[in-house]
Scaffold this motif. Sequence first.
Motif, PDB file in Angstrom:
ATOM      1  N   ILE A 164       4.190  -8.327  -1.364  1.00 24.99           N
ATOM      2  CA  ILE A 164       3.299  -8.788  -0.302  1.00 24.99           C
ATOM      3  C   ILE A 164       2.319  -7.658  -0.007  1.00 24.99           C
ATOM      4  CG2 ILE A 164       3.100  -9.517   2.102  1.00 24.99           C
ATOM      5  CD1 ILE A 164       5.882 -10.702   1.900  1.00 24.99           C
ATOM      6  N   ILE A 165       1.042  -7.972  -0.015  1.00 23.33           N
ATOM      7  CA  ILE A 165      -0.003  -6.991   0.278  1.00 23.33           C
ATOM      8  C   ILE A 165      -0.725  -7.424   1.550  1.00 23.33           C
ATOM      9  CG2 ILE A 165      -2.071  -5.835  -0.562  1.00 23.33           C
ATOM     10  CD1 ILE A 165      -1.188  -6.458  -3.400  1.00 23.33           C
ATOM     11  N   LEU A 166      -0.717  -6.533   2.540  1.00 21.08           N
ATOM     12  CA  LEU A 166      -1.446  -6.766   3.780  1.00 21.08           C
ATOM     13  C   LEU A 166      -2.606  -5.788   3.845  1.00 21.08           C
ATOM     14  CD1 LEU A 166       1.565  -6.999   6.294  1.00 21.08           C
ATOM     15  CD2 LEU A 166       0.471  -8.874   5.044  1.00 21.08           C
ATOM     16  N   MET A 167      -3.772  -6.264   4.216  1.00 18.57           N
ATOM     17  CA  MET A 167      -4.939  -5.396   4.324  1.00 18.57           C
ATOM     18  C   MET A 167      -5.751  -5.773   5.554  1.00 18.57           C
ATOM     19  SD  MET A 167      -6.180  -5.033   0.358  1.00 18.57           S
ATOM     20  CE  MET A 167      -6.052  -6.786   0.071  1.00 18.57           C
ATOM     21  N   ARG A 168      -6.245  -4.735   6.218  1.00 21.99           N
ATOM     22  CA  ARG A 168      -7.120  -4.939   7.369  1.00 21.99           C
ATOM     23  C   ARG A 168      -8.233  -3.913   7.328  1.00 21.99           C
ATOM     24  NH1 ARG A 168      -4.579  -3.998  13.162  1.00 21.99           N
ATOM     25  NH2 ARG A 168      -5.343  -1.870  12.764  1.00 21.99           N
ATOM     26  N   LYS A 169      -9.451  -4.378   7.425  1.00 29.08           N
ATOM     27  CA  LYS A 169     -10.578  -3.464   7.394  1.00 29.08           C
ATOM     28  C   LYS A 169     -10.548  -2.558   8.627  1.00 29.08           C
ATOM     29  CE  LYS A 169     -14.548  -5.448   6.473  1.00 29.08           C
ATOM     30  NZ  LYS A 169     -15.609  -6.486   6.473  1.00 29.08           N
ATOM     31  N   PRO A 170     -10.976  -1.278   8.487  1.00 34.19           N
ATOM     32  CA  PRO A 170     -11.700  -0.802   7.317  1.00 34.19           C
ATOM     33  C   PRO A 170     -10.829  -0.292   6.166  1.00 34.19           C
ATOM     34  CG  PRO A 170     -11.755   0.851   9.029  1.00 34.19           C
ATOM     35  CD  PRO A 170     -11.055  -0.335   9.623  1.00 34.19           C
ATOM     36  N   GLU A 171      -9.590   0.237   6.429  1.00 32.93           N
ATOM     37  CA  GLU A 171      -8.840   0.864   5.343  1.00 32.93           C
ATOM     38  C   GLU A 171      -7.330   0.643   5.415  1.00 32.93           C
ATOM     39  OE1 GLU A 171     -10.132   2.364   2.793  1.00 32.93           O
ATOM     40  OE2 GLU A 171     -12.209   2.696   3.389  1.00 32.93           O
ATOM     41  N   MET A 172      -6.833  -0.195   6.310  1.00 33.88           N
ATOM     42  CA  MET A 172      -5.392  -0.349   6.491  1.00 33.88           C
ATOM     43  C   MET A 172      -4.789  -1.148   5.335  1.00 33.88           C
ATOM     44  SD  MET A 172      -4.832   1.189   9.454  1.00 33.88           S
ATOM     45  CE  MET A 172      -3.412   0.551  10.323  1.00 33.88           C
ATOM     46  N   VAL A 173      -3.691  -0.618   4.762  1.00 30.47           N
ATOM     47  CA  VAL A 173      -3.033  -1.275   3.633  1.00 30.47           C
ATOM     48  C   VAL A 173      -1.519  -1.175   3.802  1.00 30.47           C
ATOM     49  CG1 VAL A 173      -2.744  -1.364   1.131  1.00 30.47           C
ATOM     50  CG2 VAL A 173      -4.915  -0.619   2.079  1.00 30.47           C
ATOM     51  N   ARG A 174      -0.823  -2.252   3.461  1.00 34.32           N
ATOM     52  CA  ARG A 174       0.648  -2.256   3.404  1.00 34.32           C
ATOM     53  C   ARG A 174       1.051  -3.035   2.154  1.00 34.32           C
ATOM     54  NH1 ARG A 174       4.850  -2.699   7.432  1.00 34.32           N
ATOM     55  NH2 ARG A 174       6.835  -2.267   6.387  1.00 34.32           N
ATOM     56  N   VAL A 175       1.886  -2.428   1.319  1.00 38.58           N
ATOM     57  CA  VAL A 175       2.347  -3.076   0.090  1.00 38.58           C
ATOM     58  C   VAL A 175       3.870  -3.014   0.056  1.00 38.58           C
ATOM     59  CG1 VAL A 175       2.178  -3.161  -2.423  1.00 38.58           C
ATOM     60  CG2 VAL A 175       0.256  -2.279  -1.086  1.00 38.58           C
ATOM     61  N   LEU A 176       4.512  -4.169   0.008  1.00 40.19           N
ATOM     62  CA  LEU A 176       5.966  -4.253  -0.053  1.00 40.19           C
ATOM     63  C   LEU A 176       6.375  -4.907  -1.360  1.00 40.19           C
ATOM     64  CD1 LEU A 176       4.975  -5.202   3.082  1.00 40.19           C
ATOM     65  CD2 LEU A 176       7.409  -4.852   3.464  1.00 40.19           C
ATOM     66  N   GLY A 221      16.407   6.552  -2.497  1.00 38.12           N
ATOM     67  CA  GLY A 221      16.652   7.335  -1.292  1.00 38.12           C
ATOM     68  C   GLY A 221      15.581   8.378  -1.056  1.00 38.12           C
ATOM     69  N   THR A 222      14.357   8.080  -1.463  1.00 35.55           N
ATOM     70  CA  THR A 222      13.260   9.042  -1.413  1.00 35.55           C
ATOM     71  C   THR A 222      12.021   8.407  -0.779  1.00 35.55           C
ATOM     72  OG1 THR A 222      14.071  10.070  -3.455  1.00 35.55           O
ATOM     73  CG2 THR A 222      11.839  10.637  -2.764  1.00 35.55           C
ATOM     74  N   ALA A 223      11.252   9.211  -0.076  1.00 37.84           N
ATOM     75  CA  ALA A 223       9.975   8.778   0.472  1.00 37.84           C
ATOM     76  C   ALA A 223       8.937   9.852   0.182  1.00 37.84           C
ATOM     77  CB  ALA A 223      10.072   8.518   1.966  1.00 37.84           C
ATOM     78  N   TYR A 224       7.685   9.415   0.007  1.00 39.45           N
ATOM     79  CA  TYR A 224       6.594  10.326  -0.298  1.00 39.45           C
ATOM     80  C   TYR A 224       5.528  10.183   0.780  1.00 39.45           C
ATOM     81  CZ  TYR A 224       8.832   9.958  -4.878  1.00 39.45           C
ATOM     82  OH  TYR A 224       9.745   9.935  -5.895  1.00 39.45           O
ATOM     83  N   LYS A 225       4.957  11.339   1.177  1.00 39.95           N
ATOM     84  CA  LYS A 225       3.861  11.330   2.141  1.00 39.95           C
ATOM     85  C   LYS A 225       2.738  12.211   1.605  1.00 39.95           C
ATOM     86  CE  LYS A 225       6.286  10.332   6.456  1.00 39.95           C
ATOM     87  NZ  LYS A 225       6.437  10.700   7.888  1.00 39.95           N
ATOM     88  N   GLY A 226       1.519  11.746   1.792  1.00 40.33           N
ATOM     89  CA  GLY A 226       0.403  12.537   1.300  1.00 40.33           C
ATOM     90  C   GLY A 226      -0.921  11.924   1.679  1.00 40.33           C
ATOM     91  N   ASP A 270       8.020   0.425  -0.402  1.00 36.93           N
ATOM     92  CA  ASP A 270       7.243   0.038   0.776  1.00 36.93           C
ATOM     93  C   ASP A 270       6.191   1.115   0.995  1.00 36.93           C
ATOM     94  OD1 ASP A 270       6.245  -0.918   3.131  1.00 36.93           O
ATOM     95  OD2 ASP A 270       8.165  -1.000   4.196  1.00 36.93           O
ATOM     96  N   MET A 271       4.926   0.740   0.968  1.00 36.41           N
ATOM     97  CA  MET A 271       3.841   1.704   1.095  1.00 36.41           C
ATOM     98  C   MET A 271       2.860   1.253   2.167  1.00 36.41           C
ATOM     99  SD  MET A 271       1.307   3.318  -1.828  1.00 36.41           S
ATOM    100  CE  MET A 271       0.798   1.722  -2.446  1.00 36.41           C
ATOM    101  N   ALA A 272       2.438   2.201   2.978  1.00 32.97           N
ATOM    102  CA  ALA A 272       1.471   1.899   4.032  1.00 32.97           C
ATOM    103  C   ALA A 272       0.462   3.035   4.133  1.00 32.97           C
ATOM    104  CB  ALA A 272       2.170   1.688   5.367  1.00 32.97           C
ATOM    105  N   SER A 273      -0.760   2.687   4.549  1.00 30.55           N
ATOM    106  CA  SER A 273      -1.825   3.678   4.670  1.00 30.55           C
ATOM    107  C   SER A 273      -2.799   3.289   5.766  1.00 30.55           C
ATOM    108  CB  SER A 273      -2.579   3.816   3.345  1.00 30.55           C
ATOM    109  OG  SER A 273      -3.739   4.604   3.500  1.00 30.55           O
ATOM    110  N   ASP A 274      -3.336   4.325   6.432  1.00 28.07           N
ATOM    111  CA  ASP A 274      -4.392   4.111   7.423  1.00 28.07           C
ATOM    112  C   ASP A 274      -5.765   4.431   6.856  1.00 28.07           C
ATOM    113  OD1 ASP A 274      -4.321   6.836   7.198  1.00 28.07           O
ATOM    114  OD2 ASP A 274      -3.852   7.227   9.305  1.00 28.07           O
ATOM    115  N   GLY A 275      -5.821   4.679   5.543  1.00 26.01           N
ATOM    116  CA  GLY A 275      -7.080   5.003   4.894  1.00 26.01           C
ATOM    117  C   GLY A 275      -7.244   6.484   4.597  1.00 26.01           C
ATOM    118  N   LYS A 276      -6.474   7.343   5.305  1.00 27.42           N
ATOM    119  CA  LYS A 276      -6.544   8.785   5.079  1.00 27.42           C
ATOM    120  C   LYS A 276      -5.241   9.325   4.502  1.00 27.42           C
ATOM    121  CE  LYS A 276      -9.927   9.527   8.774  1.00 27.42           C
ATOM    122  NZ  LYS A 276     -10.209  10.243  10.055  1.00 27.42           N
ATOM    123  N   THR A 277      -4.118   8.915   5.074  1.00 27.86           N
ATOM    124  CA  THR A 277      -2.811   9.342   4.586  1.00 27.86           C
ATOM    125  C   THR A 277      -1.958   8.118   4.296  1.00 27.86           C
ATOM    126  OG1 THR A 277      -1.880   9.472   6.820  1.00 27.86           O
ATOM    127  CG2 THR A 277      -2.898  11.475   5.924  1.00 27.86           C
TER     128      THR A 277
END
Length: 280
Positions: free
Chosen positions: A88-100, A128-133, A112-119
């Motif tokens: 499932i891909i959720l997107m909201r302008k200008p840069e919000m993204v969520r991919v499950l 058992g791992t998560a990545y941030k960047g 599960d990945m989410a972004s505000d457009g910058k991080t």
Amino acid sequence: MSGPCRRAASAFLMVPVLLLSGCLFTTRKLPVPRAPQVTQTATGEELVEQINKRWDALETLNVRVQIQASVTNAKKDEATDFTSVRGIILMRKPEMVRVLGQLPVLGTRAFDMASDGKTFTLSVPPKGTAYKGSNTEAPKGSTGLQSMRPSLFFDAMFVRGIGPNDDYTKTADTDTVEDPQKKHLLIIPEYILSVMRPRANSRELQPLRVIHIHREDMLPYQQDLYDEKNNLETQIIYGRYIEYGDQVVLSVEKVTENMPLSDDQFQIKIPEGTKIQSVQ
């Protein structure tokens, strides 16, 4: 003219006679490329207006997809195909993204990945791992889930508008492809819209992206995205599948436009005990 010279001339003249007799060649039909019944025309300004109109009309997207990823290892001359997952891909302008992504059969969360457009935050429960960047280009050598960036999904679903500070050029071209069902050659007229931006303190134009548009329906079918060093970073093809290096194939099952999406739908809860790694 002497006798030997006359005989040589006669032998030479026999060659075209034999060719015309049909003894030394066969005739075969060549496939004739077929042009579309309708080919539309537009100016560069009209193409930009159409793209911006579609971009302005979209605020959010909720997309159900099948996600198939492949990673190529050039050193070993091999490719790794990851198991296809429902997503499932959720997107909201200008840069919000969520991919499950959900694992097949079990239906548990694969990532599960989410972004505000910058991080961004990427959680992989099975490991058992998560990545941030940051949302910048993935580091060289990263593969699989570690190489994914939210912008890949955003740009795959949205054809962004062309801003007032962007320059562009329009050219016309044709592509010849084979109809896989009827085995006919098809001529595909297209427009190529190259979007650029002036570099600071320079006369050089920085390429941002190239949008390929079919002239039958005037809709984009491909985008080529470039990084700050003018290298082709991402190629997005809407439609037929093409083998080309590392790739993520999104098979769209359902699209819902402009449904309300709240801020908490773009936030990830990382399970306790998860190992968190920082990536650049």
